[in-house]
Design a protein around this motif. Sequence first.
Motif, PDB file in Angstrom:
ATOM      1  N   UNK A  32       0.934  -1.208  -0.033  1.00  0.00           N
ATOM      2  CA  UNK A  32       0.096  -0.116  -0.010  1.00  0.00           C
ATOM      3  C   UNK A  32       0.764   1.142   0.056  1.00  0.00           C
ATOM      4  N   UNK A  33       0.221   2.350  -0.369  1.00  0.00           N
ATOM      5  CA  UNK A  33       0.962   3.556  -0.272  1.00  0.00           C
ATOM      6  C   UNK A  33       1.523   3.743   0.959  1.00  0.00           C
ATOM      7  N   UNK A  34       2.879   4.046   1.133  1.00  0.00           N
ATOM      8  CA  UNK A  34       3.579   4.541   2.302  1.00  0.00           C
ATOM      9  C   UNK A  34       2.851   5.650   3.095  1.00  0.00           C
ATOM     10  N   UNK A  35       2.310   6.740   2.499  1.00  0.00           N
ATOM     11  CA  UNK A  35       1.738   7.893   3.044  1.00  0.00           C
ATOM     12  C   UNK A  35       0.450   7.536   3.956  1.00  0.00           C
ATOM     13  N   UNK A  36      -0.380   6.506   3.072  1.00  0.00           N
ATOM     14  CA  UNK A  36      -1.660   6.055   3.490  1.00  0.00           C
ATOM     15  C   UNK A  36      -1.473   5.085   4.429  1.00  0.00           C
ATOM     16  N   UNK A  37      -0.547   4.310   4.506  1.00  0.00           N
ATOM     17  CA  UNK A  37      -0.350   3.263   5.404  1.00  0.00           C
ATOM     18  C   UNK A  37       0.317   3.665   6.864  1.00  0.00           C
ATOM     19  N   UNK A  38       0.863   4.897   6.656  1.00  0.00           N
ATOM     20  CA  UNK A  38       1.450   5.649   7.991  1.00  0.00           C
ATOM     21  C   UNK A  38       0.272   5.882   8.724  1.00  0.00           C
ATOM     22  N   UNK A  39      -0.780   6.657   8.307  1.00  0.00           N
ATOM     23  CA  UNK A  39      -2.087   7.103   9.149  1.00  0.00           C
ATOM     24  C   UNK A  39      -2.842   6.071   9.221  1.00  0.00           C
ATOM     25  N   UNK A  40      -2.893   4.894   8.401  1.00  0.00           N
ATOM     26  CA  UNK A  40      -3.748   3.608   8.931  1.00  0.00           C
ATOM     27  C   UNK A  40      -3.373   3.017  10.040  1.00  0.00           C
ATOM     28  N   UNK A  41      -1.921   3.051  10.064  1.00  0.00           N
ATOM     29  CA  UNK A  41      -1.211   2.460  11.362  1.00  0.00           C
ATOM     30  C   UNK A  41      -2.175   2.788  12.618  1.00  0.00           C
ATOM     31  N   UNK A  42      -1.923   4.401  12.586  1.00  0.00           N
ATOM     32  CA  UNK A  42      -2.450   4.970  13.663  1.00  0.00           C
ATOM     33  C   UNK A  42      -3.823   4.789  13.975  1.00  0.00           C
TER      34      UNK A  42
END
Length: 241
Positions: A32-42
């Motif tokens: 997945x897109x890294x920027x989206x994944x960073x928020x999704x992890x939160x």
Amino acid sequence: MKTLVTAILVAVASPALAQTQSVPPAQATAAPDPARLAVARELADKLIPQGMYQRMMGGNFNRMMESMVGSAADIPVRDFAKMGGMSEADVAALGQTTLREVMEIYDPYWQERQQRMMRSMMGEMGKLMATLEPKVRVALARAYAREYTLPELQELQRFFATPAGSHYARSSMELMMGPDMTQAMAEAMPEIMQQMPALVQAAQAGTKDLPPPRKAEDLTPEQREKILKLLGSKAEQPAKK
């Protein structure tokens, strides 16, 4: 009855794990897109807080399972007989006798045994889910990163930062195992059991054109040898005279 308990357990537990499968497997191969994944992890950390599954298994889920098994025990035996393929005439002769009535004759401690067995199973299930929880959290984050755009994820992030959003995030999953869902699942058991024969028939119809599985006596010597090798065994040597 053990089979019934296990079947109910799997049926109820599966949706909790299936939440991570919102995309087909073919799509899940791409990162997945890294920027989206960073928020999704939160977001995943808030939706599945530490120890959530163990709390669910130790309390709400345990009560749900006990309620569902109790409801299943009050279903007429003939409904179970239909699942086993008994003829309509034989099923009709069973009348309205319930599973509970029969089991209490076989085992005077049946109800207490079921409750203890359920609590023991839930305790072990809680331990299992505790080990799986980090993996579920990672999978949920990846699923969210694929399903939602970055602006949508950021909007969810802002919502989860509010008092209402924070409350929703930490409680939404556990509410699925709460008393209201417990009552709904218990009330649905008679309907589920009534539909089971149709489900079994549908499964049989879906495979009726396939040859039956081989039996041990149907195997050729080469096939037996292959199975023995796969299982790490050796073929039996003929006895010496």
